[in-house]
Design a protein around this motif. Structure first.
Motif, PDB file in Angstrom:
ATOM      1  N   VAL A   1      19.274 -12.494  33.752  1.00  0.00           N
ATOM      2  CA  VAL A   1      19.817 -11.103  33.955  1.00  0.00           C
ATOM      3  C   VAL A   1      19.878 -10.164  32.673  1.00  0.00           C
ATOM      4  CG1 VAL A   1      21.926  -9.816  34.879  1.00  0.00           C
ATOM      5  CG2 VAL A   1      20.863 -11.920  36.269  1.00  0.00           C
ATOM      6  N   HIS A   2      20.128 -11.018  31.477  1.00  0.00           N
ATOM      7  CA  HIS A   2      20.448 -10.051  30.283  1.00  0.00           C
ATOM      8  C   HIS A   2      19.073  -9.598  29.977  1.00  0.00           C
ATOM      9  CE1 HIS A   2      24.265 -10.459  28.190  1.00  0.00           C
ATOM     10  NE2 HIS A   2      24.397 -11.361  28.888  1.00  0.00           N
ATOM     11  N   MET A   3      18.053 -10.521  30.137  1.00  0.00           N
ATOM     12  CA  MET A   3      16.485 -10.233  29.979  1.00  0.00           C
ATOM     13  C   MET A   3      16.112  -8.950  30.670  1.00  0.00           C
ATOM     14  SD  MET A   3      14.670 -13.707  29.564  1.00  0.00           S
ATOM     15  CE  MET A   3      12.880 -12.941  29.401  1.00  0.00           C
TER      16      MET A   3
ATOM     17  N   CYS B   1      25.080  -4.887  34.853  1.00  0.00           N
ATOM     18  CA  CYS B   1      25.243  -3.351  34.849  1.00  0.00           C
ATOM     19  C   CYS B   1      24.961  -2.612  33.646  1.00  0.00           C
ATOM     20  CB  CYS B   1      26.824  -3.373  35.345  1.00  0.00           C
ATOM     21  SG  CYS B   1      27.349  -4.156  36.783  1.00  0.00           S
ATOM     22  N   PRO B   2      23.769  -2.363  33.312  1.00  0.00           N
ATOM     23  CA  PRO B   2      23.193  -1.804  31.971  1.00  0.00           C
ATOM     24  C   PRO B   2      24.155  -0.423  31.481  1.00  0.00           C
ATOM     25  CG  PRO B   2      21.581  -2.608  33.180  1.00  0.00           C
ATOM     26  CD  PRO B   2      22.619  -2.683  34.175  1.00  0.00           C
ATOM     27  N   ASN B   3      24.559   0.491  32.602  1.00  0.00           N
ATOM     28  CA  ASN B   3      25.117   1.716  32.171  1.00  0.00           C
ATOM     29  C   ASN B   3      26.607   1.519  32.465  1.00  0.00           C
ATOM     30  OD1 ASN B   3      23.053   3.111  31.210  1.00  0.00           O
ATOM     31  ND2 ASN B   3      22.245   3.658  33.302  1.00  0.00           N
ATOM     32  N   TYR B   4      27.163   0.497  32.690  1.00  0.00           N
ATOM     33  CA  TYR B   4      28.798   0.295  32.988  1.00  0.00           C
ATOM     34  C   TYR B   4      29.313   1.152  31.543  1.00  0.00           C
ATOM     35  CZ  TYR B   4      32.860  -0.769  35.301  1.00  0.00           C
ATOM     36  OH  TYR B   4      33.978  -0.813  36.216  1.00  0.00           O
TER      37      TYR B   4
ATOM     38  N   GLY C   1      27.207  -1.161  29.279  1.00  0.00           N
ATOM     39  CA  GLY C   1      26.449  -2.102  29.618  1.00  0.00           C
ATOM     40  C   GLY C   1      27.145  -3.397  29.543  1.00  0.00           C
ATOM     41  N   CYS C   2      27.027  -4.444  30.552  1.00  0.00           N
ATOM     42  CA  CYS C   2      27.712  -5.722  30.533  1.00  0.00           C
ATOM     43  C   CYS C   2      27.140  -6.368  31.867  1.00  0.00           C
ATOM     44  CB  CYS C   2      29.413  -5.610  30.753  1.00  0.00           C
ATOM     45  SG  CYS C   2      29.748  -4.585  32.317  1.00  0.00           S
ATOM     46  N   VAL C   3      27.242  -7.659  31.627  1.00  0.00           N
ATOM     47  CA  VAL C   3      26.722  -8.679  32.469  1.00  0.00           C
ATOM     48  C   VAL C   3      28.363  -9.285  33.197  1.00  0.00           C
ATOM     49  CG1 VAL C   3      25.592 -10.928  33.010  1.00  0.00           C
ATOM     50  CG2 VAL C   3      24.530  -8.936  31.599  1.00  0.00           C
ATOM     51  N   LEU C   4      28.428  -9.347  34.290  1.00  0.00           N
ATOM     52  CA  LEU C   4      29.686 -10.101  34.944  1.00  0.00           C
ATOM     53  C   LEU C   4      29.154 -11.235  35.873  1.00  0.00           C
ATOM     54  CD1 LEU C   4      30.335  -6.939  35.135  1.00  0.00           C
ATOM     55  CD2 LEU C   4      32.384  -8.040  36.124  1.00  0.00           C
TER      56      LEU C   4
ATOM     57  N   MET D   1      32.908 -11.510  31.884  1.00  0.00           N
ATOM     58  CA  MET D   1      31.912 -10.476  31.420  1.00  0.00           C
ATOM     59  C   MET D   1      31.578 -10.364  29.996  1.00  0.00           C
ATOM     60  SD  MET D   1      32.999  -6.469  31.433  1.00  0.00           S
ATOM     61  CE  MET D   1      34.369  -6.565  30.271  1.00  0.00           C
ATOM     62  N   GLN D   2      30.182 -10.348  29.789  1.00  0.00           N
ATOM     63  CA  GLN D   2      29.795 -10.236  28.683  1.00  0.00           C
ATOM     64  C   GLN D   2      29.161  -8.727  28.118  1.00  0.00           C
ATOM     65  OE1 GLN D   2      26.412 -13.030  28.834  1.00  0.00           O
ATOM     66  NE2 GLN D   2      27.448 -14.572  27.633  1.00  0.00           N
TER      67      GLN D   2
END
Ligand SMILES: Nc1ncnc2c1ncn2[C@@H]1O[C@H](COP(=O)(O)OS(=O)(=O)O)[C@@H](OP(=O)(O)O)[C@H]1O
Ligand SMILES: [Mg+2]
Ligand SMILES: [Mg+2]
Ligand SMILES: [Mg+2]
Length: 347
Positions: A17-19, A178-181, A210-213, A224-225
């Motif tokens: 998902v990060h990619m 969520c790249p634009n969070y 931007g974050c990944v949950l 969350m990262q």
């Protein structure tokens, strides 16, 4: 991420998902600054699909197959190759092939392996089309919405990449990119292009957007990262922080989220429900499953969506968000108060 049954699945899913987020950011920057709309198409239901939707679906399909090559990987995902295979879509298909190969080449940055050589058109079309599983109550199925909130995506606004794993009809892991969070929750309501927002500097360890949950069923924890931003010097590191739903229980202090588009919910009905519950803040209207992220992070307290009668909700529009909210301490139900059912066969 600790010892558990799904440790490898979760680890791979978060990295993929990060990619995908990085891929989407590049495509969105191109779309927002371009005057042509060659890379955006309308589907039969008049909804939009872009180079990013197909490219993320291909990338996730390829990376999951490569990472779990000893298993038959079943994927239920939103896109098919119909439009992409039309004779007038050659430019679009070339853009998808290039975008996917560019993203796959970055896999080592995320601790994953790139293919030995660039993939050809047929391999990429095959990767997209094999995500045609129908899911169901038996076995293991990945569920992917490559770009959720495609309308927000083409507007330069909020969107999400959503990947979940369902086992025996239950969601067991969920990952939401969520790249634009935005760093400040107030900016979620800001309706200008997120591309013009301040970006994280290469050396700073604070981040602007931007974050990944992600979460795993039964862990009671959601994480969350920050996104790994597009700089060669950055490498993968686990910098997760725990997220929890809001502690606010006074309706007067609570904010509810809902879809932006009138066609996707019933704004006057939710306004009535909000009024009867004693909510008096303005609703937070945000595209995509970013609404689930907002609830899991405690940036809003309630999410309501009431689709028009006849519309069938898709499992990929909810699976990842639901498990993240639940593990962050929240409750998700349908309008009857029942848990959402992810065990149906997708037709
Ligand atoms: N008629 C109708 N009613 C309800 N829902 C619909 C409808 N049409 C589409 N969809 C699905 O809604 C997804 C986007 O939901 P959002 O909450 O992001 O909507 S909005 O953009 O904020 O209005 C959107 O997901 P994506 O296609 O991935 O963008 C759709 O799956
Ligand atoms: Mg969607
Ligand atoms: Mg989508
Ligand atoms: Mg769509």
């Amino acid at each position: 991420m600790g010892e558990n049954n799904y440790a490898k699945e979760l680890d791979v899913a978060v990295r993929v998902v990060h990619m995908a987020c990085s891929l989407c950011q590049r495509v969105q920057e191109g779309l927002v600054s371009s005057t042509s709309n060659d890379h955006v198409k309308s589907k039969d239901d008049d909804s939009l699909v872009t180079v990013a939707d197909w490219s993320v679906q291909a990338t996730v399909s390829l990376m999951l197959s490569a990472s779990f090559s000893n298993q038959k990987v079943s994927i239920v995902a939103e896109e098919d190759v119909q439009t992409l295979s039309n004779s007038d879509s050659v430019g679009l298909l070339t853009a998808v092939v290039n975008t996917v190969n560019e993203c796959l080449a970055e896999a080592p940055k995320y601790g994953l392996q790139s293919p030995k050589e660039a993939l050809g058109t047929s391999q990429i079309l095959e990767a997209i089309s094999r995500c045609n599983s129908t899911g169901g109550r038996n076995g293991r199925h990945w569920v992917l919405d490559p770009v959720d909130g495609t309308l927000g995506f083409v507007r330069g606004d909020q969107y999400a990449v959503a990947l979940a794993l369902i086992e025996e009809g239950k969601v067991v892991i969920g990952v939401l990119g969520c790249p634009n969070y935005p760093r400040k929750k107030e900016w979620l309501n800001h309706h200008q292009s997120y591309q013009s927002m301040p970006k994280m500097s290469d050396t700073s360890d604070t981040w602007e957007k931007g974050c990944v949950l992600y979460a795993q069923r039964g862990s009671g924890e959601a994480w969350m990262q920050p996104l790994i931003h597009g700089n060669k010097k950055h490498t993968w590191s686990n910098s997760a922080q725990r997220v929890q739903v809001s502690a606010i229980d006074d309706p007067a202090l609570a904010t509810f989220c809902e879809p932006v588009e009138k066609a996707n919910t019933n704004h006057s009905f939710t306004a009535g429900v909000a009024h009867s519950m004693g909510l008096n803040k303005q609703p937070l209207r945000v595209h995509s499953m970013v609404k689930y992220a907002a609830i899991a992070r405690g940036d809003a307290e309630i999410f309501m969506k009431f689709a028009q009668s006849g519309y069938k909700e898709k499992i990929w529009d909810h699976a990842a968000g639901v498990i993240i909210v639940e593990e962050a301490g929240g409750v998700v139900t349908d309008a009857g108060g029942h848990p959402l059912d992810f065990s149906g066969v997708c037709t």
